[in-house]
Design a protein around this motif. Structure first.
Motif, PDB file in Angstrom:
ATOM      1  N   LEU A 254       1.530  -6.955   3.506  1.00 55.08           N
ATOM      2  CA  LEU A 254       1.414  -6.327   4.189  1.00 55.08           C
ATOM      3  C   LEU A 254       0.197  -5.774   4.066  1.00 55.08           C
ATOM      4  O   LEU A 254      -0.933  -5.209   4.869  1.00 55.08           O
ATOM      5  CB  LEU A 254       3.081  -5.380   4.251  1.00 55.08           C
ATOM      6  CG  LEU A 254       2.441  -4.104   5.034  1.00 55.08           C
ATOM      7  CD1 LEU A 254       2.778  -3.721   7.172  1.00 55.08           C
ATOM      8  CD2 LEU A 254       3.765  -3.280   5.629  1.00 55.08           C
ATOM      9  N   GLY A 255      -0.207  -5.232   3.571  1.00 51.17           N
ATOM     10  CA  GLY A 255      -1.178  -4.255   2.679  1.00 51.17           C
ATOM     11  C   GLY A 255      -2.209  -5.025   1.907  1.00 51.17           C
ATOM     12  O   GLY A 255      -3.468  -4.164   1.637  1.00 51.17           O
TER      13      GLY A 255
ATOM     14  N   ILE B 147      -2.590  -5.260  -1.135  1.00 53.79           N
ATOM     15  CA  ILE B 147      -2.491  -4.383  -2.674  1.00 53.79           C
ATOM     16  C   ILE B 147      -1.368  -4.682  -3.389  1.00 53.79           C
ATOM     17  O   ILE B 147      -1.708  -3.953  -4.670  1.00 53.79           O
ATOM     18  CB  ILE B 147      -2.736  -2.355  -2.607  1.00 53.79           C
ATOM     19  CG1 ILE B 147      -1.750  -2.026  -1.528  1.00 53.79           C
ATOM     20  CG2 ILE B 147      -4.357  -2.604  -1.053  1.00 53.79           C
ATOM     21  CD1 ILE B 147      -1.640  -0.442  -1.493  1.00 53.79           C
ATOM     22  N   CYS B 148      -0.237  -4.442  -3.090  1.00 55.37           N
ATOM     23  CA  CYS B 148       0.728  -5.541  -3.886  1.00 55.37           C
ATOM     24  C   CYS B 148       1.227  -6.573  -4.240  1.00 55.37           C
ATOM     25  O   CYS B 148       1.057  -6.941  -4.916  1.00 55.37           O
ATOM     26  CB  CYS B 148       2.268  -3.622  -3.254  1.00 55.37           C
ATOM     27  SG  CYS B 148       2.127  -2.521  -2.949  1.00 55.37           S
TER      28      CYS B 148
ATOM     29  N   TYR C 184      -4.140  -1.023   6.817  1.00 55.55           N
ATOM     30  CA  TYR C 184      -3.020   0.127   5.977  1.00 55.55           C
ATOM     31  C   TYR C 184      -4.472   0.669   4.859  1.00 55.55           C
ATOM     32  O   TYR C 184      -4.820   1.563   4.556  1.00 55.55           O
ATOM     33  CB  TYR C 184      -2.297   0.148   5.460  1.00 55.55           C
ATOM     34  CG  TYR C 184      -0.930  -0.419   6.532  1.00 55.55           C
ATOM     35  CD1 TYR C 184       0.374  -0.375   5.977  1.00 55.55           C
ATOM     36  CD2 TYR C 184      -0.864  -0.317   7.656  1.00 55.55           C
ATOM     37  CE1 TYR C 184       1.638  -0.203   6.623  1.00 55.55           C
ATOM     38  CE2 TYR C 184      -0.292   0.001   8.566  1.00 55.55           C
ATOM     39  CZ  TYR C 184       0.777  -0.690   8.776  1.00 55.55           C
ATOM     40  OH  TYR C 184       2.008  -0.139   9.123  1.00 55.55           O
ATOM     41  N   GLU C 185      -5.075  -0.563   3.948  1.00 61.28           N
ATOM     42  CA  GLU C 185      -5.052  -0.112   2.654  1.00 61.28           C
ATOM     43  C   GLU C 185      -7.029  -0.984   2.540  1.00 61.28           C
ATOM     44  O   GLU C 185      -7.327  -1.319   1.653  1.00 61.28           O
ATOM     45  CB  GLU C 185      -4.167  -1.247   1.634  1.00 61.28           C
ATOM     46  CG  GLU C 185      -3.310  -0.172   1.907  1.00 61.28           C
ATOM     47  CD  GLU C 185      -3.421   1.261   1.600  1.00 61.28           C
ATOM     48  OE1 GLU C 185      -2.172   1.952   1.382  1.00 61.28           O
ATOM     49  OE2 GLU C 185      -4.181   1.455   0.904  1.00 61.28           O
TER      50      GLU C 185
ATOM     51  N   ASP D 196       8.774  -6.076  -0.455  1.00 60.63           N
ATOM     52  CA  ASP D 196       7.433  -5.297  -0.148  1.00 60.63           C
ATOM     53  C   ASP D 196       7.770  -4.146  -1.308  1.00 60.63           C
ATOM     54  O   ASP D 196       8.509  -4.093  -1.357  1.00 60.63           O
ATOM     55  CB  ASP D 196       7.366  -4.732   0.816  1.00 60.63           C
ATOM     56  CG  ASP D 196       5.854  -3.167   0.781  1.00 60.63           C
ATOM     57  OD1 ASP D 196       5.391  -3.480   1.880  1.00 60.63           O
ATOM     58  OD2 ASP D 196       5.693  -3.093  -0.260  1.00 60.63           O
TER      59      ASP D 196
ATOM     60  N   TYR E  83       6.447  -0.954  -2.399  1.00 61.72           N
ATOM     61  CA  TYR E  83       5.571  -0.051  -2.535  1.00 61.72           C
ATOM     62  C   TYR E  83       6.795   1.708  -2.067  1.00 61.72           C
ATOM     63  O   TYR E  83       5.138   2.838  -3.108  1.00 61.72           O
ATOM     64  CB  TYR E  83       4.805  -0.247  -0.764  1.00 61.72           C
ATOM     65  CG  TYR E  83       3.734   0.985  -0.413  1.00 61.72           C
ATOM     66  CD1 TYR E  83       4.206   2.157   0.189  1.00 61.72           C
ATOM     67  CD2 TYR E  83       2.625   0.711  -0.846  1.00 61.72           C
ATOM     68  CE1 TYR E  83       3.590   2.930   0.542  1.00 61.72           C
ATOM     69  CE2 TYR E  83       1.938   2.113  -0.691  1.00 61.72           C
ATOM     70  CZ  TYR E  83       1.874   2.990   0.188  1.00 61.72           C
ATOM     71  OH  TYR E  83       1.291   4.710  -0.333  1.00 61.72           O
ATOM     72  N   TYR E  84       7.510   0.894  -2.103  1.00 58.22           N
ATOM     73  CA  TYR E  84       8.225   2.686  -2.669  1.00 58.22           C
ATOM     74  C   TYR E  84       8.681   2.261  -3.547  1.00 58.22           C
ATOM     75  O   TYR E  84       9.901   3.129  -4.074  1.00 58.22           O
ATOM     76  CB  TYR E  84       8.795   2.629  -1.064  1.00 58.22           C
ATOM     77  CG  TYR E  84       8.239   3.421  -0.063  1.00 58.22           C
ATOM     78  CD1 TYR E  84       8.193   2.526   1.092  1.00 58.22           C
ATOM     79  CD2 TYR E  84       7.617   4.514   0.147  1.00 58.22           C
ATOM     80  CE1 TYR E  84       7.354   3.573   2.537  1.00 58.22           C
ATOM     81  CE2 TYR E  84       6.302   5.206   1.080  1.00 58.22           C
ATOM     82  CZ  TYR E  84       6.520   4.306   2.136  1.00 58.22           C
ATOM     83  OH  TYR E  84       5.780   4.823   3.577  1.00 58.22           O
TER      84      TYR E  84
HETATM   85  N1  LIG Z   1       5.255   0.576   6.576  1.00 56.48           N
HETATM   86  C1  LIG Z   1       5.801   0.135   6.465  1.00 56.48           C
HETATM   87  C2  LIG Z   1       6.870  -0.081   5.135  1.00 56.48           C
HETATM   88  C3  LIG Z   1       7.627  -0.370   5.405  1.00 56.48           C
HETATM   89  C4  LIG Z   1       9.105  -0.818   3.790  1.00 56.48           C
HETATM   90  C5  LIG Z   1       8.327   0.033   2.544  1.00 56.48           C
HETATM   91  C6  LIG Z   1       7.058  -0.501   2.522  1.00 56.48           C
HETATM   92  C7  LIG Z   1       5.792  -0.022   3.550  1.00 56.48           C
HETATM   93  C8  LIG Z   1       4.666   0.255   2.754  1.00 56.48           C
HETATM   94  C9  LIG Z   1       4.422   0.812   3.654  1.00 56.48           C
HETATM   95  C10 LIG Z   1       2.726   1.221   3.297  1.00 56.48           C
HETATM   96  N2  LIG Z   1       1.909   2.495   3.685  1.00 56.48           N
HETATM   97  C11 LIG Z   1       2.531   3.764   4.078  1.00 56.48           C
HETATM   98  C12 LIG Z   1       2.080   3.251   5.319  1.00 56.48           C
HETATM   99  C13 LIG Z   1       1.005   3.442   5.965  1.00 56.48           C
HETATM  100  N3  LIG Z   1       0.294   4.020   7.016  1.00 56.48           N
HETATM  101  C14 LIG Z   1       1.599   2.860   8.363  1.00 56.48           C
HETATM  102  C15 LIG Z   1       1.808   3.571  10.038  1.00 56.48           C
HETATM  103  C16 LIG Z   1       0.184   3.568   9.792  1.00 56.48           C
HETATM  104  C17 LIG Z   1      -0.839   3.398   8.786  1.00 56.48           C
HETATM  105  C18 LIG Z   1      -0.748   3.568   7.705  1.00 56.48           C
HETATM  106  C19 LIG Z   1       2.058  -0.035   2.561  1.00 56.48           C
HETATM  107  C20 LIG Z   1       1.254   0.631   1.632  1.00 56.48           C
HETATM  108  C21 LIG Z   1       0.827  -0.611   0.919  1.00 56.48           C
HETATM  109  C22 LIG Z   1       1.215  -1.758   1.152  1.00 56.48           C
HETATM  110  C23 LIG Z   1       2.458  -1.994   1.291  1.00 56.48           C
HETATM  111  C24 LIG Z   1       3.477  -0.566   2.387  1.00 56.48           C
HETATM  112  N4  LIG Z   1       4.018  -0.882   2.698  1.00 56.48           N
END
Ligand SMILES: N#Cc1ccccc1-c1cc(NCCCN2CCCCC2)c2ccccc2n1
Length: 196
Positions: free
Chosen positions: A14-15, A17-18, A50-51, A168, A170-171
């Protein structure tokens, strides 16, 4: 420059970075240890914006250090060592040709997240992603590419332990990054073996 039997793999999440920088680093180390890294073009990218421009997640970097897997890391190297007189390329990652040159001379190069491009669907033999949402996003993007030839697959499809999805983290926690690492090791081992 394509050499005989050269292949290419783009790892996607997704991003970027992970999960995909970990998969890229693990596969590059395996190909290097097997003496075939010069036959491979290896990269990673994101389905999202996103990243873009950011370095790999610090938890993933810590995991790679623990397992002695070199990972292209933090753009701060460029911040410390170099700068531009113009603002033409502010926030852009280093030029791919420069990175390839650094890599050829065994010099650690910095990695910054990028989004998958239409070109990737024509340039890479394999596009290997982590979960169902990456897969549907990639298949959606591929529809807009006329002569895309890349095989788009879940990296988990190569897992001998049949864990199809690389979740993922990320969290998540360090343990979640450890699980991503273990899955990438199993899948990249099988993927490299199948393509050797
Ligand atoms: N989305 C989701 C999501 C859902 C479930 C588990 C993980 C994630 C999740 C959230 C991330 N960034 C936070 C939200 C970013 N903003 C979302 C709305 C638009 C503007 C950007 C991540 C960033 C890098 C790598 C993996 C990520 N994964």
């Amino acid at each position: 420059m394509a050499t005989t039997g050269s292949k290419s793999a783009l790892f996607v999440c997704l991003g970027n970075i992970c999960r995909s920088p970990i998969a890229e680093a693990v596969f590059r180390k395996m190909a290097t240890d097997a003496g075939v890294v010069d036959k491979w073009r290896i990269d990673s990218a994101a389905t999202s914006t996103y990243e873009i421009g950011n370095p790999p997640d610090h938890r993933g970097q810590a995991c790679m250090k623990k397992h002695d897997v070199p990972m292209k890391h933090v753009a701060r190297q460029w911040f410390i060592d170099s700068a531009a007189t113009s603002d033409w390329n502010t926030d852009s990652p280093p030029d791919a040709r420069g990175l390839a040159c650094l890599r050829k001379h065994g010099i650690e190069s910095s990695h910054s997240a990028r989004q998958v491009t239409k070109d990737d669907f024509m340039k890479f033999d394999y596009i290997l992603c982590m979960d169902e949402s990456n897969l549907s996003e990639l298949n959606r993007k591929a529809k807009a590419v006329k002569n895309g030839s890349a095989k788009i697959e879940l990296l988990g499809a190569y897992d001998p332990e049949k864990q199809l999805i690389i979740n993922d983290p990320y969290y998540g926690s360090d343990e979640d990054f450890e699980k991503v690492y273990e899955q990438c090791v199993r899948c990249c081992t099988a993927f490299l073996k199948m393509n050797s």
